[in-house]
Design a protein around this motif. Sequence first.
Motif, PDB file in Angstrom:
ATOM      1  N   PHE A  19       0.829  -1.199   0.000  1.00 19.21           N
ATOM      2  CA  PHE A  19       0.000   0.000   0.000  1.00 19.21           C
ATOM      3  C   PHE A  19       0.869   1.257   0.000  1.00 19.21           C
ATOM      4  O   PHE A  19       0.556   2.235  -0.685  1.00 19.21           O
ATOM      5  N   LYS A  20       1.973   1.223   0.717  1.00 18.85           N
ATOM      6  CA  LYS A  20       2.890   2.371   0.721  1.00 18.85           C
ATOM      7  C   LYS A  20       3.463   2.595  -0.676  1.00 18.85           C
ATOM      8  O   LYS A  20       3.569   3.734  -1.131  1.00 18.85           O
ATOM      9  N   ALA A  21       3.807   1.528  -1.382  1.00 18.41           N
ATOM     10  CA  ALA A  21       4.346   1.650  -2.743  1.00 18.41           C
ATOM     11  C   ALA A  21       3.301   2.256  -3.687  1.00 18.41           C
ATOM     12  O   ALA A  21       3.629   3.121  -4.504  1.00 18.41           O
ATOM     13  N   ILE A  22       2.064   1.817  -3.556  1.00 24.91           N
ATOM     14  CA  ILE A  22       0.987   2.373  -4.382  1.00 24.91           C
ATOM     15  C   ILE A  22       0.816   3.851  -4.074  1.00 24.91           C
ATOM     16  O   ILE A  22       0.710   4.691  -4.975  1.00 24.91           O
ATOM     17  N   CYS A  23       0.794   4.188  -2.791  1.00 23.80           N
ATOM     18  CA  CYS A  23       0.613   5.586  -2.393  1.00 23.80           C
ATOM     19  C   CYS A  23       1.763   6.457  -2.887  1.00 23.80           C
ATOM     20  O   CYS A  23       1.541   7.580  -3.348  1.00 23.80           O
ATOM     21  N   ASN A  24       2.983   5.949  -2.815  1.00 23.09           N
ATOM     22  CA  ASN A  24       4.129   6.711  -3.331  1.00 23.09           C
ATOM     23  C   ASN A  24       3.965   7.001  -4.814  1.00 23.09           C
ATOM     24  O   ASN A  24       4.273   8.095  -5.278  1.00 23.09           O
ATOM     25  N   SER A  25       3.469   6.040  -5.569  1.00 25.57           N
ATOM     26  CA  SER A  25       3.231   6.247  -7.000  1.00 25.57           C
ATOM     27  C   SER A  25       2.125   7.263  -7.244  1.00 25.57           C
ATOM     28  O   SER A  25       2.215   8.091  -8.149  1.00 25.57           O
ATOM     29  N   LEU A  26       1.087   7.200  -6.422  1.00 25.21           N
ATOM     30  CA  LEU A  26      -0.043   8.118  -6.595  1.00 25.21           C
ATOM     31  C   LEU A  26       0.328   9.564  -6.284  1.00 25.21           C
ATOM     32  O   LEU A  26      -0.249  10.494  -6.842  1.00 25.21           O
ATOM     33  N   MET A  27       1.288   9.762  -5.421  1.00 25.39           N
ATOM     34  CA  MET A  27       1.698  11.128  -5.091  1.00 25.39           C
ATOM     35  C   MET A  27       2.323  11.826  -6.290  1.00 25.39           C
ATOM     36  O   MET A  27       2.251  13.044  -6.408  1.00 25.39           O
ATOM     37  N   ASN A  28       2.900  11.068  -7.186  1.00 24.78           N
ATOM     38  CA  ASN A  28       3.571  11.643  -8.350  1.00 24.78           C
ATOM     39  C   ASN A  28       2.706  11.685  -9.595  1.00 24.78           C
ATOM     40  O   ASN A  28       3.133  12.223 -10.603  1.00 24.78           O
ATOM     41  N   ASN A  29       1.524  11.111  -9.547  1.00 23.39           N
ATOM     42  CA  ASN A  29       0.652  11.075 -10.720  1.00 23.39           C
ATOM     43  C   ASN A  29      -0.401  12.163 -10.592  1.00 23.39           C
ATOM     44  O   ASN A  29      -1.414  11.991  -9.937  1.00 23.39           O
ATOM     45  N   LYS A  30      -0.160  13.287 -11.221  1.00 23.98           N
ATOM     46  CA  LYS A  30      -1.053  14.445 -11.092  1.00 23.98           C
ATOM     47  C   LYS A  30      -2.267  14.373 -12.023  1.00 23.98           C
ATOM     48  O   LYS A  30      -3.120  15.237 -11.984  1.00 23.98           O
ATOM     49  N   SER A  31      -2.367  13.329 -12.843  1.00 21.36           N
ATOM     50  CA  SER A  31      -3.532  13.205 -13.731  1.00 21.36           C
ATOM     51  C   SER A  31      -4.652  12.386 -13.096  1.00 21.36           C
ATOM     52  O   SER A  31      -5.794  12.438 -13.549  1.00 21.36           O
ATOM     53  N   ILE A  32      -4.353  11.661 -12.025  1.00 20.26           N
ATOM     54  CA  ILE A  32      -5.358  10.786 -11.419  1.00 20.26           C
ATOM     55  C   ILE A  32      -6.418  11.617 -10.716  1.00 20.26           C
ATOM     56  O   ILE A  32      -6.111  12.573 -10.028  1.00 20.26           O
ATOM     57  N   LYS A  33      -7.673  11.258 -10.939  1.00 19.69           N
ATOM     58  CA  LYS A  33      -8.789  11.988 -10.353  1.00 19.69           C
ATOM     59  C   LYS A  33      -9.663  11.120  -9.448  1.00 19.69           C
ATOM     60  O   LYS A  33     -10.318  11.617  -8.555  1.00 19.69           O
ATOM     61  N   LYS A  34      -9.670   9.811  -9.695  1.00 21.51           N
ATOM     62  CA  LYS A  34     -10.572   8.922  -8.965  1.00 21.51           C
ATOM     63  C   LYS A  34      -9.844   7.652  -8.535  1.00 21.51           C
ATOM     64  O   LYS A  34      -9.147   7.026  -9.330  1.00 21.51           O
ATOM     65  N   LEU A  35     -10.036   7.293  -7.253  1.00 22.45           N
ATOM     66  CA  LEU A  35      -9.460   6.067  -6.704  1.00 22.45           C
ATOM     67  C   LEU A  35     -10.562   5.207  -6.115  1.00 22.45           C
ATOM     68  O   LEU A  35     -11.410   5.717  -5.382  1.00 22.45           O
ATOM     69  N   ASP A  36     -10.562   3.934  -6.432  1.00 19.78           N
ATOM     70  CA  ASP A  36     -11.502   2.986  -5.836  1.00 19.78           C
ATOM     71  C   ASP A  36     -10.711   1.951  -5.048  1.00 19.78           C
ATOM     72  O   ASP A  36      -9.952   1.163  -5.613  1.00 19.78           O
ATOM     73  N   PHE A  37     -10.886   2.008  -3.729  1.00 15.33           N
ATOM     74  CA  PHE A  37     -10.268   1.039  -2.825  1.00 15.33           C
ATOM     75  C   PHE A  37     -11.365   0.308  -2.061  1.00 15.33           C
ATOM     76  O   PHE A  37     -11.307   0.151  -0.855  1.00 15.33           O
TER      77      PHE A  37
END
Length: 85
Positions: A19-37
């Motif tokens: 989960f930490k690895a996923i979150c680290n990737s998401l911090m750098n992806n400025k195009s993402i708008k929606k997350l489903d967990f």
Amino acid sequence: NQTLQSLDLSGAHFTAFDFKAICNSLMNNKSIKKLDFIRCNIGDIDSNCEELVRVIKINTSIKKISLYRNNINAEGMNNIAEGLK
């Protein structure tokens, strides 16, 4: 991937490391708008909520996060809510 706008990881069960690895990737992806967990048992590991709060605070492009059925306790939800302010 800077064109990814939605990420659905519903039903996945993560270790704290995953989960930490996923979150680290998401911090750098400025195009993402929606997350489903949905049904990811994020609340089963305390550090997961802390990681999610870090993402919310840093990546302001995220507009919707689905966290249904994650066993997140009151403290975790309060932390997430504070991150959204």
